[in-house]
Design a protein around this motif. Structure first.
Motif, mmCIF file in Angstrom:
data_model
loop_
_atom_site.group_PDB
_atom_site.id
_atom_site.type_symbol
_atom_site.label_atom_id
_atom_site.label_comp_id
_atom_site.label_asym_id
_atom_site.label_seq_id
_atom_site.Cartn_x
_atom_site.Cartn_y
_atom_site.Cartn_z
ATOM 1 N N LYS A 48 0.828 -1.210 0.000
ATOM 2 C CA LYS A 48 0.000 0.000 0.000
ATOM 3 C C LYS A 48 0.858 1.254 0.000
ATOM 4 O O LYS A 48 1.997 1.228 0.437
ATOM 5 N N ASN A 49 0.270 2.350 -0.430
ATOM 6 C CA ASN A 49 0.953 3.640 -0.327
ATOM 7 C C ASN A 49 0.578 4.306 0.993
ATOM 8 O O ASN A 49 -0.156 3.722 1.805
ATOM 9 N N GLU A 50 1.057 5.524 1.207
ATOM 10 C CA GLU A 50 0.823 6.196 2.489
ATOM 11 C C GLU A 50 -0.645 6.554 2.727
ATOM 12 O O GLU A 50 -1.044 6.806 3.855
ATOM 13 N N LEU A 51 -1.462 6.534 1.673
ATOM 14 C CA LEU A 51 -2.894 6.809 1.809
ATOM 15 C C LEU A 51 -3.705 5.531 2.038
ATOM 16 O O LEU A 51 -4.925 5.583 2.167
ATOM 17 N N GLY A 52 -3.037 4.385 2.061
ATOM 18 C CA GLY A 52 -3.704 3.113 2.273
ATOM 19 C C GLY A 52 -4.230 2.480 0.994
ATOM 20 O O GLY A 52 -4.927 1.474 1.039
ATOM 21 N N LYS A 53 -3.897 3.050 -0.158
ATOM 22 C CA LYS A 53 -4.350 2.527 -1.443
ATOM 23 C C LYS A 53 -3.457 1.354 -1.856
ATOM 24 O O LYS A 53 -2.240 1.443 -1.795
ATOM 25 N N ASP A 54 -4.090 0.255 -2.291
ATOM 26 C CA ASP A 54 -3.344 -0.911 -2.758
ATOM 27 C C ASP A 54 -2.682 -0.586 -4.089
ATOM 28 O O ASP A 54 -3.338 -0.143 -5.030
#
Length: 180
Positions: free
Chosen positions: A20-26
């Protein structure tokens, strides 16, 4: 600059891993298994495109993994040991992985330039590996490298050996804490 997260529980169990990225997006999905000769690890973008495949070619104290990008061999990851430390090399990229493998804190550098920094993060949602990658094009190889290095570090010792290690460092920790 890219900041990525992998949940430690999934990495330790060799399960499918979402990155995931820092925004929680896979962003990425990792599947496969590793630890035996011929095992493969595949990294996919979230839309299903295979980006990197890593295959173990040598099983020993100093194992070797071949890296494939779009079906072509792009290099290899090898474990090395000198008198003091363990380190990893990625050829032909000239990447060197060094750091504190016991605490999952290490860096990947190429001739002094930072390629990736990995640290363990503790959150209320669980323990994560944090990957800081200055150049986005290095992210797929860095993710695979992080998994392999984590799996080959000394924290994967059998429980008896790990307990011996913890007992050995506990007195040092107590002395250090008393001095502070």
């Amino acid at each position: 600059m890219v900041l990525l997260y992998m949940k430690q529980d999934y990495v330790s169990k060799h399960e499918k891993i979402l990155v995931k990225n820092e925004l929680g997006k896979d962003l990425y999905l990792i599947s496969g298994k590793w630890g035996r000769v011929g095992d493969t690890l595949s990294l996919y973008s979230i839309d299903g495109t295979m980006l990197v495949k890593v295959k173990q070619t040598v099983l020993s104290l100093l194992p070797k993994f071949d890296i494939y990008i779009q079906g072509k061999r792009a290099g290899s990851i090898t474990k090395h040991r000198n008198l003091k430390n363990v380190y990893f090399k990625v050829a032909p990229l000239d990447w060197m992985v060094t750091g504190d493998f016991y605490n999952h804190a290490y860096t990947v550098r190429c001739k002094g330039q930072l390629i990736m920094e990995m640290n363990k993060s503790y959150t209320s949602f669980g323990d994560y590996y944090t990957l800081l990658i200055p150049e986005a094009q290095h992210a797929p190889i860095c993710i695979c490298l992080a998994l392999i290095v984590d799996d080959l570090t000394l924290t994967r010792l059998p429980d008896v050996a790990r307990k011996r290690f913890i007992r050995a460092i506990r007195p040092l920790y107590s002395i250090r804490k008393a001095l502070i």
